[in-house]
Enzyme design. Structure first.
Site, PDB file in Angstrom:
ATOM      1  N   CYS A  17       0.153  -0.831   0.447  1.00  0.00           N
ATOM      2  CA  CYS A  17      -0.070  -0.115   0.152  1.00  0.00           C
ATOM      3  C   CYS A  17       1.330   1.205   0.524  1.00  0.00           C
ATOM      4  O   CYS A  17       0.154   2.573   0.021  1.00  0.00           O
ATOM      5  CB  CYS A  17      -0.698  -0.061   1.466  1.00  0.00           C
ATOM      6  N   HIS A  64      -4.738   7.253   6.824  1.00  0.00           N
ATOM      7  CA  HIS A  64      -4.230   6.266   5.556  1.00  0.00           C
ATOM      8  C   HIS A  64      -5.122   5.570   5.653  1.00  0.00           C
ATOM      9  O   HIS A  64      -6.610   5.112   4.604  1.00  0.00           O
ATOM     10  CB  HIS A  64      -3.254   4.899   6.276  1.00  0.00           C
ATOM     11  N   GLU A 120      -2.991   4.110  13.654  1.00  0.00           N
ATOM     12  CA  GLU A 120      -2.405   5.275  13.314  1.00  0.00           C
ATOM     13  C   GLU A 120      -2.855   6.121  14.175  1.00  0.00           C
ATOM     14  O   GLU A 120      -2.588   7.267  13.964  1.00  0.00           O
ATOM     15  CB  GLU A 120      -4.023   5.409  11.465  1.00  0.00           C
ATOM     16  N   LYS A 143     -10.203   7.173   1.546  1.00  0.00           N
ATOM     17  CA  LYS A 143     -10.633   5.590   0.725  1.00  0.00           C
ATOM     18  C   LYS A 143     -11.934   5.407   1.128  1.00  0.00           C
ATOM     19  O   LYS A 143     -12.842   4.676   0.307  1.00  0.00           O
ATOM     20  CB  LYS A 143      -9.810   5.097   1.757  1.00  0.00           C
ATOM     21  N   HIS A 198      -9.885   1.639  -1.878  1.00  0.00           N
ATOM     22  CA  HIS A 198      -8.406   1.475  -1.715  1.00  0.00           C
ATOM     23  C   HIS A 198      -7.196   0.446  -3.165  1.00  0.00           C
ATOM     24  O   HIS A 198      -7.651  -0.186  -3.218  1.00  0.00           O
ATOM     25  CB  HIS A 198      -7.864   0.414  -0.100  1.00  0.00           C
ATOM     26  N   PHE A 239       1.633  -3.438   4.528  1.00  0.00           N
ATOM     27  CA  PHE A 239       1.921  -4.848   4.854  1.00  0.00           C
ATOM     28  C   PHE A 239       2.724  -4.888   4.504  1.00  0.00           C
ATOM     29  O   PHE A 239       3.589  -4.335   3.546  1.00  0.00           O
ATOM     30  CB  PHE A 239       1.110  -5.453   3.915  1.00  0.00           C
TER      31      PHE A 239
END
Length: 407
Positions: free
Chosen positions: A159, A298, A309, A330, A335, A395
């Site tokens: 990502c 994010h 976050e 998002k 995403h 990830f």
């Protein structure tokens, strides 16, 4: 010791679920219009995604399309739009040395449509499958279309891919390795096999019939995950000195970036790791947390990710956290995984340039563990905004933060 040159953003190009013009995209986000809709009704579980209405004939002939996966098609279009926006419709006519121009692309998973076709091809696999699905194909196609002869690099960091690509391009500009960089990323994963794989991870949002558009609820108490999106976004970077000399429009300055690794877990995020990237971006930009007025988070709307976050932002901003207005877009465009960082960087640049902030939609009751100054619908104005950040946390544990200042 020489002071590093300022890095200017002089071109913006998007091919996104809300359209292929940055202003159209931004207005849709300000209005809270979701592009997320149901896909693949044949699957066992309901699925939703944000897809792009893309006319490939605008960019390719039928002959050119052979072996060019959708992920590369979107990248070629977005990069071309960015170059046109920068006032460089044709590199050969620009006076630039093609060896001093670079392409820095991000792509998380490569050509999903090519792989899906190979797996479901009734025993016949196209000989063009490999060049179509390789993750560096989008950057390679951009370089061929634009005539770029300098470095052509691909960053595949889940990502964070295209955010990292933009940061690496900015470094190349500052070091004098290139005079101009086309930086961004693309992703096109809306195929049944990929959707099934993400469903198996239990990270995609659930929704009731007719409620797909509101499925993604960042920072909400009842959040259940994200929806996939597809698209591409590229920016053109050059030194501010060069941009001003040629009379280019400067959308924003890329003042800082921070890269870090959690080094803890492949899929579970880590607040201290994210905080390191945030501090690094601030330090490079020479700014204090209170100087930054907006965060494009994010914000994937996963149970763990949103709270982590928030904790990372709180660790860095401390008592100034209430002054940091925050939203995750998002919820509206999905995403984009490898393309997310670039698209959200463009959105952050537009928010800074226009001093208007996209809302954090579908929030309902905010999770107490995600207490942030979330941008409310109808509260877009930010007349004093001077700096903003875009977060991308991936990830694998890679964290990337881009910090922009008004030009």
């Amino acid at each position: 010791m020489n002071t590093p040159s300022e890095v200017a953003v002089t071109g913006l190009g998007v091919v996104a679920p809300h359209g292929d013009h940055p202003d159209t995209l931004f207005e849709a986000l300000l209005q809270g219009r979701s592009a997320i809709a149901p896909v693949f009704p044949e699957l066992p579980k309901p699925a939703a995604a944000a897809t792009v209405a893309f006319d490939e004939s605008r960019w390719f002939t039928k002959l050119q399309l052979a072996g060019v996966d959708r992920v590369s098609q979107l990248a070629v279009a977005a990069a071309d739009l960015a170059m046109r926006d920068a006032g460089i419709p044709a590199l050969a006519d620009s006076g630039l040395d093609a060896e001093r121009v670079g392409v820095y692309g991000g792509c998380g998973m490569g050509g999903a449509a090519a792989l899906e076709a190979a797996y479901r091809g009734n025993g016949r696999v196209s000989p063009l499958t490999i060049p179509a699905f390789m993750p560096n194909a989008p950057a390679a196609h951009v370089s061929m279309r634009q005539g770029v002869q300098g470095p052509v690099l691909t960053y595949s960091v889940a990502c964070a891919s295209s955010s990292v690509a933009i940061a690496e391009a900015a470094k190349a500009i500052q070091r004098g390795e290139v005079d101009l960089a086309i930086a961004g990323g693309s992703e096109a994963l809306i195929v049944p096999g990929v959707v099934l794989a993400w469903q198996a991870m239990m990270t995609l949002a659930g929704f009731q019939p007719g409620e797909a558009a509101r499925a993604v609820r960042p920072f909400a108490a009842d959040r259940s995950g994200f929806a996939l999106g597809e698209g591409a976004a590229f920016v053109v970077l050059e030194s501010a000195e060069r941009a001003r000399r040629r009379g280019a429009r400067i959308h924003a300055l890329l003042a800082g970036w921070g890269l870090s690794s959690d080094a803890t877990h492949l899929t579970k995020p880590d607040a201290p790791g994210q905080a390191r990237a945030l501090r690094s971006a601030l330090r490079q930009a020479g700014l204090a947390p209170r100087d930054v007025g907006y965060c494009n988070a994010h914000g994937t709307a996963t149970r763990i990710g949103d709270a982590v976050e928030r904790n990372a932002l709180a660790a860095v901003w401390g008592d100034d956290l209430d002054g940091l207005r925050t939203s995750s877009t998002k919820a509206l465009h999905g995403h984009l995984l490898g393309g997310a960082g670039a698209l959200e960087a463009v959105i952050t640049i537009l928010a800074l340039r226009e001093r208007r902030l996209p809302p954090n939609v579908n929030g309902g009751q905010v999770d107490p563990d995600c207490a942030l100054n979330l941008v409310a619908a109808g509260d877009a104005d930010a007349p004093a905004l001077e700096a903003a950040i875009s977060n991308s946390f991936a990830f694998g544990g890679t964290n990337s933060v881009l910090l922009f200042r008004r030009a």
